[in-house]
Design a protein around this motif. Structure first.
Motif, short mmCIF file in Angstrom:
data_model
loop_
_atom_site.label_atom_id
_atom_site.label_comp_id
_atom_site.label_asym_id
_atom_site.label_seq_id
_atom_site.Cartn_x
_atom_site.Cartn_y
_atom_site.Cartn_z
N UNK A 291 -7.17 10.32 76.59
CA UNK A 291 -6.53 9.63 75.48
C UNK A 291 -7.56 8.84 74.67
N UNK A 292 -8.52 8.24 75.36
CA UNK A 292 -9.59 7.50 74.67
C UNK A 292 -10.38 8.43 73.76
N UNK A 293 -10.67 9.64 74.24
CA UNK A 293 -11.42 10.58 73.40
C UNK A 293 -10.58 11.03 72.20
N UNK A 294 -9.27 11.15 72.39
CA UNK A 294 -8.39 11.50 71.26
C UNK A 294 -8.38 10.39 70.21
N UNK A 295 -8.37 9.14 70.66
CA UNK A 295 -8.40 8.01 69.73
C UNK A 295 -9.72 8.01 68.96
N UNK B 55 -3.70 7.35 61.45
CA UNK B 55 -3.45 5.97 61.86
C UNK B 55 -2.18 5.88 62.69
N UNK B 56 -1.15 6.61 62.27
CA UNK B 56 0.11 6.62 63.04
C UNK B 56 -0.11 7.23 64.42
N UNK B 57 -0.94 8.29 64.50
CA UNK B 57 -1.22 8.90 65.80
C UNK B 57 -1.97 7.93 66.70
N UNK B 58 -2.91 7.18 66.15
CA UNK B 58 -3.64 6.19 66.95
C UNK B 58 -2.67 5.15 67.51
N UNK B 59 -1.70 4.74 66.71
CA UNK B 59 -0.72 3.75 67.17
C UNK B 59 0.04 4.28 68.38
N UNK B 60 0.40 5.56 68.37
CA UNK B 60 1.11 6.16 69.51
C UNK B 60 0.17 6.27 70.71
N UNK B 61 -1.06 6.70 70.48
CA UNK B 61 -2.02 6.90 71.58
C UNK B 61 -2.35 5.59 72.29
N UNK B 62 -2.51 4.51 71.52
CA UNK B 62 -2.92 3.25 72.14
C UNK B 62 -1.85 2.66 73.06
N UNK B 63 -0.62 3.13 72.94
CA UNK B 63 0.44 2.68 73.85
C UNK B 63 0.12 3.06 75.30
N UNK B 64 -0.66 4.11 75.49
CA UNK B 64 -0.95 4.61 76.82
C UNK B 64 -2.28 4.11 77.37
#
Length: 149
Positions: A53-57, A80-89
């Protein structure tokens, strides 16, 4: 509940809520996790899922930078919206104070004195911030600041 299970549960919730943007981001995460699992030949542990997930961010941040230069604000908004979803994890971000403390400890531990020692210090800092969501670029800047580079 493991992170992979949480992603799957969130996919189901996004489908029920008919939230297409969130669903797309979650499916991307699931695909990346599954690809890494196939590559390793086993199910991933939570720490490995966090790395994926970190690499995806990081990829999203690089994309945002490129899209901004190209003037594509629509794609910047999507990433930016995708980063918001990814950072939840991801685990909570390391505070600037935690980064500075870890950098100072690593410099003392390695005996670093100049810009040539940045790599050595970085190698010592990263384990100190394990379990925290710490951006490598931010840490690198902190190390260079402390070493006066």
């Amino acid at each position: 509940m493991g992170l992979t299970d949480k992603v799957n549960a969130d996919i189901a919730a996004a489908m029920k809520a008919k939230n297409a943007g969130r669903l797309s981001a979650l499916r991307m995460v699931k695909a990346a996790i599954m690809n890494k699992g196939v590559e390793k030949g086993r199910d991933l542990e939570d720490a490995e899922v966090v790395q994926v997930i970190t690499s995806l961010v990081k990829q999203r941040r690089d994309s945002i930078e490129q899209f901004s230069k190209a003037g594509r604000s629509d794609l910047v908004d999507k990433e930016t919206a995708e980063i918001a979803v990814l950072t939840e994890f991801l685990p909570p971000a390391a505070t600037p104070e935690e980064v500075d403390t870890a950098v100072a400890a690593a410099i003392a531990e390695t005996g670093a004195t100049s810009a040539k020692d940045v790599g050595k210090v970085m190698k010592a800092v990263m384990p100190k911030l394990a379990g925290k969501n710490a951006d490598g670029r931010t840490i690198n800047e902190a190390v260079r600041r402390k070493l006066g580079a």
